[in-house]
Design a protein around this motif. Structure first.
Motif, mmCIF file in Angstrom:
data_model
loop_
_atom_site.group_PDB
_atom_site.id
_atom_site.type_symbol
_atom_site.label_atom_id
_atom_site.label_comp_id
_atom_site.label_asym_id
_atom_site.label_seq_id
_atom_site.Cartn_x
_atom_site.Cartn_y
_atom_site.Cartn_z
ATOM 1 N N PRO A 42 -9.047 35.143 -7.565
ATOM 2 C CA PRO A 42 -10.220 35.755 -6.943
ATOM 3 C C PRO A 42 -10.785 37.321 -7.509
ATOM 4 C CG PRO A 42 -9.286 34.510 -5.054
ATOM 5 C CD PRO A 42 -8.177 34.745 -5.821
ATOM 6 N N VAL A 43 -9.280 38.662 -6.872
ATOM 7 C CA VAL A 43 -9.291 39.648 -7.908
ATOM 8 C C VAL A 43 -7.946 39.645 -8.920
ATOM 9 C CG1 VAL A 43 -9.825 39.643 -5.259
ATOM 10 C CG2 VAL A 43 -7.194 39.890 -5.617
ATOM 11 N N ILE A 44 -8.960 39.100 -9.415
ATOM 12 C CA ILE A 44 -7.409 39.995 -10.460
ATOM 13 C C ILE A 44 -9.093 41.105 -11.547
ATOM 14 C CG2 ILE A 44 -7.277 39.114 -13.250
ATOM 15 C CD1 ILE A 44 -5.116 37.089 -11.734
ATOM 16 N N LEU A 45 -9.721 40.521 -11.693
ATOM 17 C CA LEU A 45 -11.077 41.237 -11.954
ATOM 18 C C LEU A 45 -11.075 42.592 -11.511
ATOM 19 C CD1 LEU A 45 -13.319 38.594 -13.814
ATOM 20 C CD2 LEU A 45 -11.463 40.493 -14.933
ATOM 21 N N PRO A 46 -11.473 42.729 -10.019
ATOM 22 C CA PRO A 46 -11.975 43.479 -9.361
ATOM 23 C C PRO A 46 -10.625 44.676 -9.528
ATOM 24 C CG PRO A 46 -12.651 41.772 -8.320
ATOM 25 C CD PRO A 46 -11.584 41.395 -9.745
ATOM 26 N N LEU A 89 -17.227 54.124 -4.620
ATOM 27 C CA LEU A 89 -17.361 53.996 -4.946
ATOM 28 C C LEU A 89 -15.970 52.406 -5.034
ATOM 29 C CD1 LEU A 89 -18.390 51.979 -7.408
ATOM 30 C CD2 LEU A 89 -17.979 53.414 -9.672
ATOM 31 N N VAL A 90 -14.677 53.849 -5.322
ATOM 32 C CA VAL A 90 -13.155 53.169 -4.713
ATOM 33 C C VAL A 90 -13.297 52.884 -3.451
ATOM 34 C CG1 VAL A 90 -10.638 53.322 -4.491
ATOM 35 C CG2 VAL A 90 -11.982 54.680 -6.697
ATOM 36 N N ALA A 91 -13.236 53.126 -1.958
ATOM 37 C CA ALA A 91 -13.453 52.179 -0.955
ATOM 38 C C ALA A 91 -14.617 51.404 -1.285
ATOM 39 C CB ALA A 91 -14.412 53.070 -0.270
ATOM 40 N N VAL A 92 -15.464 51.194 -2.175
ATOM 41 C CA VAL A 92 -16.370 49.133 -1.815
ATOM 42 C C VAL A 92 -14.592 48.750 -2.872
ATOM 43 C CG1 VAL A 92 -17.971 48.138 -3.510
ATOM 44 C CG2 VAL A 92 -18.221 50.475 -1.793
ATOM 45 N N GLN A 144 -13.121 45.180 -1.452
ATOM 46 C CA GLN A 144 -13.777 44.162 -2.517
ATOM 47 C C GLN A 144 -12.470 43.248 -2.339
ATOM 48 O OE1 GLN A 144 -15.152 44.436 -5.914
ATOM 49 N NE2 GLN A 144 -16.222 42.217 -5.979
ATOM 50 N N ILE A 145 -11.668 43.287 -2.935
ATOM 51 C CA ILE A 145 -10.350 43.111 -3.110
ATOM 52 C C ILE A 145 -9.151 42.868 -1.884
ATOM 53 C CG2 ILE A 145 -7.187 43.864 -4.106
ATOM 54 C CD1 ILE A 145 -9.266 45.632 -5.912
ATOM 55 N N ALA A 146 -9.722 43.295 -0.930
ATOM 56 C CA ALA A 146 -9.034 42.729 0.132
ATOM 57 C C ALA A 146 -9.675 41.249 0.894
ATOM 58 C CB ALA A 146 -9.434 44.131 1.718
ATOM 59 N N ALA A 147 -11.489 41.655 1.316
ATOM 60 C CA ALA A 147 -12.059 40.454 1.028
ATOM 61 C C ALA A 147 -11.483 39.026 0.256
ATOM 62 C CB ALA A 147 -13.722 40.321 1.235
ATOM 63 N N GLY A 148 -11.219 39.392 -0.840
ATOM 64 C CA GLY A 148 -10.634 38.131 -2.193
ATOM 65 C C GLY A 148 -9.410 38.316 -1.262
ATOM 66 N N LEU A 149 -8.229 38.980 -0.977
ATOM 67 C CA LEU A 149 -7.300 38.446 -0.346
ATOM 68 C C LEU A 149 -7.207 38.009 1.352
ATOM 69 C CD1 LEU A 149 -5.060 40.782 -2.912
ATOM 70 C CD2 LEU A 149 -5.366 38.849 -3.080
ATOM 71 N N GLU A 175 -8.890 45.854 5.404
ATOM 72 C CA GLU A 175 -8.861 46.231 4.318
ATOM 73 C C GLU A 175 -7.241 48.503 4.235
ATOM 74 O OE1 GLU A 175 -11.654 49.852 2.939
ATOM 75 O OE2 GLU A 175 -12.788 48.268 4.727
ATOM 76 N N PHE A 176 -7.584 48.119 6.270
ATOM 77 C CA PHE A 176 -6.662 49.205 6.281
ATOM 78 C C PHE A 176 -4.903 49.012 6.496
ATOM 79 C CE2 PHE A 176 -7.285 46.476 10.466
ATOM 80 C CZ PHE A 176 -5.993 46.598 10.476
ATOM 81 N N LEU A 177 -4.655 47.909 5.421
ATOM 82 C CA LEU A 177 -3.593 47.511 5.825
ATOM 83 C C LEU A 177 -3.280 47.788 3.965
ATOM 84 C CD1 LEU A 177 -2.668 44.224 7.693
ATOM 85 C CD2 LEU A 177 -2.035 46.636 7.765
ATOM 86 N N LEU A 178 -4.136 46.793 3.398
ATOM 87 C CA LEU A 178 -4.240 47.051 2.452
ATOM 88 C C LEU A 178 -4.208 48.664 1.515
ATOM 89 C CD1 LEU A 178 -4.161 45.591 -0.688
ATOM 90 C CD2 LEU A 178 -6.390 45.507 -1.161
ATOM 91 N N SER A 179 -5.247 49.523 1.752
ATOM 92 C CA SER A 179 -5.511 49.990 1.419
ATOM 93 C C SER A 179 -4.312 51.615 2.078
ATOM 94 C CB SER A 179 -7.148 50.911 1.204
ATOM 95 O OG SER A 179 -7.023 51.406 2.965
ATOM 96 N N GLY A 180 -4.343 51.507 2.972
ATOM 97 C CA GLY A 180 -3.013 52.075 4.105
ATOM 98 C C GLY A 180 -3.807 53.091 4.935
#
Length: 453
Positions: A221-225, A300-303, A307-312, A316-321
């Motif tokens: 679900p997140v390959i394109l994002p 824009l980067v945060a959005v 979106q990627i964090a929701a798909g996986l 979000e704070f774990l994915l982005s740090g």
């Protein structure tokens, strides 16, 4: 009294301007959205290409790398502990100790991490149950592409092969067909697939719908994002470099000819230096470039990351740090939901595979003459206990659960990754040594905890 007919069985008059009122089945906004077919056929058609792209992201994109490590750590962490359910306590301890020794000898913990990495990236993991020279269990992890996805054929007596998996007349899996390959092979060449009985293969994947026979990468679900976010970050980096390149142009407003700067030295002397003041001759001007800054780039980067964090299904704070704006309550709420998701995968996807490994290990140990495994005994699996932000509160909760009889010490110790028999033996040895040396570490700790201010 006759009641009026409520429902007319005759066909209604057609309305020339009638339109569908179920918006999900009509509307101009859906004109460019293709319909999604049966889950099984869609997965078979696109799984290989999605797997290849997911692998590229897994090993090249920092966000995808972090996501894979987060999911792998959450699923199995430093290892999974098996706890025998034998009725006799001595047999339980023997089983646990022998399986722990086998796990350490074969690197079972590291293999579980490898399997979970394949589960996330490839969408499936394949294990072949084999034996070593001594007749003990050996697990062979096979790459997903070796299960021949191009091999589909109709067989006799109602049997058929679909994407390398052979089914019987009742649609039960009876065998797997693997392409023979060596680990050092750089290029794939055609070799006739080898048939391996289903009893010797463990196929681990998450079922997303009826009829699905192969796994789909969790990155689907997140390959394109992820790809779009990577391109956006590259563009922002280039934009920042361009903005940092200050360039000046000297303009001859009157068109008088040669530039008079540095005529004495024969070279232009118009470099920028701190504290330098220059006087321009009449008719000359200097103009600097002013690259346009990209507004709202950070948002824009945060959005995109959100979106990627929701798909996986990762906080979000774990994915982005990025811990800005995260407090204890919000972090705990997100982690509770994330851990519930992880526990569902552990018990629905991993535990059935672990049970088969345990059963095969018992069988082979019995054939090798181990009397303790002569009677088949099931096991329960304890995954590493998640660490909370407040370890003291977590320890207090465990203590309360033990006092209420909701868990046993064996379960609590297993969740920490230890064997309760070994822990008890070490505690007894510590107490004996403390007494012999006149030490009171444990007693002082208890008195301190019980003291009132």
């Amino acid at each position: 009294m006759r009641w009026p007919r409520l429902f007319n069985r005759t066909q209604p008059e057609p309305r020339p301007n009638a339109v569908r009122m179920l918006e999900g089945a009509s509307g101009r906004r859906w004109s460019n959205t293709p319909a999604f077919g049966a889950t099984g056929s869609e997965v078979l058609a696109g799984a290989a290409q999605v797997r290849g792209r997911a692998r590229h992201l897994r090993f090249n994109d920092p966000t995808a790398v972090n996501a894979a490590e987060i999911l792998k750590t959450a699923l199995v962490g430093y290892g999974v502990t098996a706890a025998s359910l034998a009725e006799d306590g001595a047999r339980r301890e023997t089983h646990d100790g022998e399986f722990s020794a086998w796990s350490e000898r074969t690197g079972f913990g590291a293999l579980l991490g490898e399997i979970c990495d394949a589960l996330v990236t490839d969408g499936e993991a394949l294990l072949i149950l084999r034996t070593d020279e001594e007749g003990a269990l050996r697990l062979q992890h096979v790459p997903a592409e070796q299960l021949d996805e191009s091999y589909s054929v109709e067989l006799s007596a109602g049997r058929y092969i679909a994407a390398g998996i052979e089914y019987g007349a009742d649609d039960e899996v009876i065998a797997y067909h693997f392409r023979p390959a060596r680990p050092a092979d750089q290029y794939q060449s055609f070799r006739a697939p080898l048939r391996v009985d289903a009893a010797e293969v463990i196929h681990i994947y998450r079922r997303l719908g009826a009829g699905q026979t192969r796994g789909l990468s969790w990155y689907a679900p997140v390959i394109l994002p992820l790809n779009e976010l990577s391109q956006l970050q590259d563009a922002l980096a280039v934009n920042a470099k361009v903005q940092a390149m200050l360039t000046g142009f000297i303009l001859d407003l009157n068109g008088n000819g040669p530039n008079p700067f540095g005529e004495a030295s024969g070279a232009l002397d118009v470099s920028l230096e701190p504290g330098v003041m220059r006087v321009l001759p009449q008719g000359f001007d200097v103009k600097f470039t002013s690259p346009q800054q990209m507004g709202q780039a950070v948002d824009l980067v945060a959005v995109g990351l959100r979106q990627i964090a929701a798909g996986l299904q990762i906080p979000e704070f774990l994915l982005s740090g990025d811990m800005r704006g995260v407090n204890y309550s919000s972090a705990r709420t997100a982690l509770v939901q994330f851990r519930a998701h992880i526990e569902a995968i552990q018990h629905a996807t991993l535990v059935p595979a672990l049970n088969r490994i345990w059963a095969r290990w018992q069988l082979l140990e019995t054939l090798r003459g181990n009397n303790s495994t002569a009677t088949a005994t099931p096991a329960e699996w304890h995954f590493p206990k998640p660490q909370w932000v407040d370890p003291e509160s977590d320890a207090s909760a465990t203590r309360e659960m033990l006092a209420m009889g909701l868990v046993s010490r064996r379960m609590a110790v297993a969740q920490l990754g230890y064997d309760v028999a070994q822990v008890d033996a070490e505690i007894a040895a510590d107490r004996q040594r403390e007494t012999a040396l006149g030490l009171t570490f444990g007693q002082h700790h208890v008195e301190h905890k019980g003291a009132k201010p």
